[in-house]
Write a protein that holds these residues in place. Structure first.
Motif, PDB file in Angstrom:
ATOM      1  N   ILE A 140      41.819  91.373  22.732  1.00  0.00           N
ATOM      2  CA  ILE A 140      40.525  90.902  22.214  1.00  0.00           C
ATOM      3  C   ILE A 140      40.695  89.533  21.547  1.00  0.00           C
ATOM      4  O   ILE A 140      41.591  89.360  20.720  1.00  0.00           O
ATOM      5  CB  ILE A 140      39.963  91.933  21.205  1.00  0.00           C
ATOM      6  CG1 ILE A 140      39.679  93.267  21.900  1.00  0.00           C
ATOM      7  CG2 ILE A 140      38.703  91.397  20.518  1.00  0.00           C
ATOM      8  CD1 ILE A 140      39.503  94.433  20.937  1.00  0.00           C
ATOM      9  N   GLY A 141      39.874  88.593  21.923  1.00  0.00           N
ATOM     10  CA  GLY A 141      39.909  87.254  21.317  1.00  0.00           C
ATOM     11  C   GLY A 141      40.405  86.174  22.262  1.00  0.00           C
ATOM     12  O   GLY A 141      40.124  84.993  22.074  1.00  0.00           O
ATOM     13  N   TYR A 142      41.133  86.589  23.290  1.00  0.00           N
ATOM     14  CA  TYR A 142      41.755  85.619  24.214  1.00  0.00           C
ATOM     15  C   TYR A 142      40.692  84.774  24.924  1.00  0.00           C
ATOM     16  O   TYR A 142      40.783  83.545  24.958  1.00  0.00           O
ATOM     17  CB  TYR A 142      42.594  86.425  25.212  1.00  0.00           C
ATOM     18  CG  TYR A 142      43.316  85.626  26.271  1.00  0.00           C
ATOM     19  CD1 TYR A 142      44.162  84.574  25.943  1.00  0.00           C
ATOM     20  CD2 TYR A 142      43.188  85.967  27.630  1.00  0.00           C
ATOM     21  CE1 TYR A 142      44.849  83.872  26.939  1.00  0.00           C
ATOM     22  CE2 TYR A 142      43.870  85.274  28.616  1.00  0.00           C
ATOM     23  CZ  TYR A 142      44.697  84.231  28.265  1.00  0.00           C
ATOM     24  OH  TYR A 142      45.366  83.540  29.239  1.00  0.00           O
ATOM     25  N   ASP A 143      39.684  85.435  25.451  1.00  0.00           N
ATOM     26  CA  ASP A 143      38.667  84.707  26.232  1.00  0.00           C
ATOM     27  C   ASP A 143      37.909  83.702  25.367  1.00  0.00           C
ATOM     28  O   ASP A 143      37.673  82.561  25.785  1.00  0.00           O
ATOM     29  CB  ASP A 143      37.689  85.714  26.857  1.00  0.00           C
ATOM     30  CG  ASP A 143      36.638  85.027  27.717  1.00  0.00           C
ATOM     31  OD1 ASP A 143      37.014  84.404  28.724  1.00  0.00           O
ATOM     32  OD2 ASP A 143      35.437  85.083  27.368  1.00  0.00           O
ATOM     33  N   THR A 144      37.543  84.124  24.160  1.00  0.00           N
ATOM     34  CA  THR A 144      36.792  83.213  23.276  1.00  0.00           C
ATOM     35  C   THR A 144      37.649  82.002  22.916  1.00  0.00           C
ATOM     36  O   THR A 144      37.184  80.856  22.960  1.00  0.00           O
ATOM     37  CB  THR A 144      36.361  83.941  21.983  1.00  0.00           C
ATOM     38  OG1 THR A 144      35.675  85.130  22.346  1.00  0.00           O
ATOM     39  CG2 THR A 144      35.461  83.068  21.129  1.00  0.00           C
ATOM     40  N   ALA A 145      38.913  82.265  22.562  1.00  0.00           N
ATOM     41  CA  ALA A 145      39.812  81.161  22.188  1.00  0.00           C
ATOM     42  C   ALA A 145      39.982  80.201  23.357  1.00  0.00           C
ATOM     43  O   ALA A 145      39.985  78.972  23.172  1.00  0.00           O
ATOM     44  CB  ALA A 145      41.166  81.727  21.755  1.00  0.00           C
ATOM     45  N   ASP A 263      34.701  89.298  25.195  1.00  0.00           N
ATOM     46  CA  ASP A 263      35.350  89.851  24.001  1.00  0.00           C
ATOM     47  C   ASP A 263      34.485  90.896  23.298  1.00  0.00           C
ATOM     48  O   ASP A 263      35.004  91.900  22.811  1.00  0.00           O
ATOM     49  CB  ASP A 263      35.759  88.719  23.053  1.00  0.00           C
ATOM     50  CG  ASP A 263      37.055  88.072  23.522  1.00  0.00           C
ATOM     51  OD1 ASP A 263      37.920  88.808  24.029  1.00  0.00           O
ATOM     52  OD2 ASP A 263      37.193  86.846  23.419  1.00  0.00           O
ATOM     53  N   ARG A 264      33.171  90.669  23.270  1.00  0.00           N
ATOM     54  CA  ARG A 264      32.298  91.676  22.628  1.00  0.00           C
ATOM     55  C   ARG A 264      32.316  92.984  23.412  1.00  0.00           C
ATOM     56  O   ARG A 264      32.370  94.075  22.830  1.00  0.00           O
ATOM     57  CB  ARG A 264      30.853  91.157  22.560  1.00  0.00           C
ATOM     58  CG  ARG A 264      30.706  89.960  21.654  1.00  0.00           C
ATOM     59  CD  ARG A 264      29.259  89.518  21.580  1.00  0.00           C
ATOM     60  NE  ARG A 264      29.175  88.133  21.141  1.00  0.00           N
ATOM     61  CZ  ARG A 264      28.077  87.563  20.681  1.00  0.00           C
ATOM     62  NH1 ARG A 264      26.955  88.248  20.599  1.00  0.00           N
ATOM     63  NH2 ARG A 264      28.076  86.293  20.312  1.00  0.00           N
ATOM     64  N   VAL A 265      32.254  92.864  24.738  1.00  0.00           N
ATOM     65  CA  VAL A 265      32.190  94.072  25.564  1.00  0.00           C
ATOM     66  C   VAL A 265      33.538  94.811  25.527  1.00  0.00           C
ATOM     67  O   VAL A 265      33.587  96.028  25.321  1.00  0.00           O
ATOM     68  CB  VAL A 265      31.777  93.723  27.018  1.00  0.00           C
ATOM     69  CG1 VAL A 265      31.895  94.934  27.927  1.00  0.00           C
ATOM     70  CG2 VAL A 265      30.348  93.178  27.046  1.00  0.00           C
TER      71      VAL A 265
END
Ligand code: F6P
Length: 322
Positions: A140-145, A263-265
């Protein structure tokens, strides 16, 4: 262990966008399963200090879209000792907490494993921008970053292009190259340097010179923070190629911002899955994503599982840079 009635949730290590969505999902699914939910502030550090409060469904509303972690996070040196773990178990018992959900990376899971070995039911959820947790395809967090850094590098490219410069961009990921390689592909970089594989600086410089001779106006080199030295690298490239070169270290801006849809999903699916495991009396597990499916594995096995950076992706950067 008898039925799990009360669970604690904590976030630990570096924060990551989507951690809030995961906390919300664990809390709401656990409440739906009839459990009481306690929020533990500041990771294991807060656990040792008893910074624990009951969470209601309303406490986790209006957080799914927020970056960071509303429970706060920390890296606790004290908890990494036998004495620290014993104290953690004691505090959990005092607060009547039967099980704990830990959202973080491998370091955080080691803490969870130590609690598990001392009789506390645990479930780990992988949350770190680095995507470097061996047992799961995704954290979680990889895509947003990635999206945050990609946009920043697009901007750097605008100015590099106007000045016909080379830009060396240092990105996060600690000793793992997942962030730099994905960014190098997404931003059309000339080269990427990661700790896992050797690189040939002469070849990179030749590629830059040949690119200029073919009419290129800018050059992006993505460097992993695990390789570092972007200032010295700039000087070296500039001296050899005669092309003005600038370094940018993106730093902590990569960890902030509202989480992406992915990341939310993913956080919501993993969070609900973790709470459901505990409701079924299944614990000492890590929730993982494998081949697009959310599943779980034993926490000891999870900590021993390694994954490797895809060399083909690294080669793709070079192939696309011609
Ligand atoms: O693990 C996430 C991460 O952002 C790494 O990419 C980086 O090396 C590290 O945390 C930085 O940690 P800190 O915020 O404690 O300096």
């Amino acid at each position: 262990m008898s039925e799990i009635k009360t669970i604690g949730i904590l976030t630990s290590g570096g924060d990551a966008p989507g951690m809030n969505a995961a906390i919300r999902a664990v809390a709401r699914a656990a409440m739906g399963n009839g459990m009481k939910v306690m929020g533990i502030k500041r990771g294991y550090h807060g656990l040792l200090r008893g910074e624990i409060e009951e969470l209601t469904s309303r406490d986790v509303s209006d957080i799914i879209q927020r970056g960071g972690t509303f429970l706060q996070t920390a890296r606790s040196k004290n908890f990494a000792t036998e004495e620290g773990v014993k104290k953690g178990v004691e505090v959990l018992k005092i607060f009547g907490i039967d099980a704990i959900v830990v959202i973080g990376g491998d370091g955080s899971f080691k803490g969870a494993r130590d609690l598990a070995n001392n009789g506390i039911a645990t479930v780990g959820i992988p949350g770190t921008i680095d995507n470097d947790v061996g047992c799961t395809d995704y954290t979680i967090g990889y895509d947003t970053a990635l999206n945050t850094a990609m946009e920043a590098i697009d901007k750097i490219r605008d100015t590099a292009s106007s000045h016909e410069r080379c830009s060396v961009v240092e990105v996060m990921g600690r000793n793992a190259g997942y962030i730099p390689v994905s960014l190098a592909i997404a931003n059309g970089a000339e080269a990427v340097m990661v700790p896992e594989y050797p690189y040939d600086l002469d070849e990179i410089k030749r590629n830059i010179i040949e690119g200029r001779n073919r009419g290129k106006r800018h050059y992006i080199i993505v460097v992993s923070e695990g390789v570092g030295g972007s200032g010295a690298l700039c000087k070296n490239i500039e001296e050899t190629t005669g092309i003005e070169t600038r370094a940018t270290v993106l730093g902590h801006m990569q960890r902030g911002g509202n989480p992406s849809v992915l990341d939310r999903v993913t956080a919501t699916k993993m969070g609900a899955y973790a709470a459901d495991l505990l409701a079924k009396g299944i614990y000492n597990r890590v929730v993982v994503q494998k081949d697009g499916k959310i599943t779980d594995l034993d926490i000891n096995e999870a900590l021993q599982t390694k994954k490797t950076l895809n060399k083909e992706e690294l080669d793709l950067v070079e192939r696309m840079s011609k």
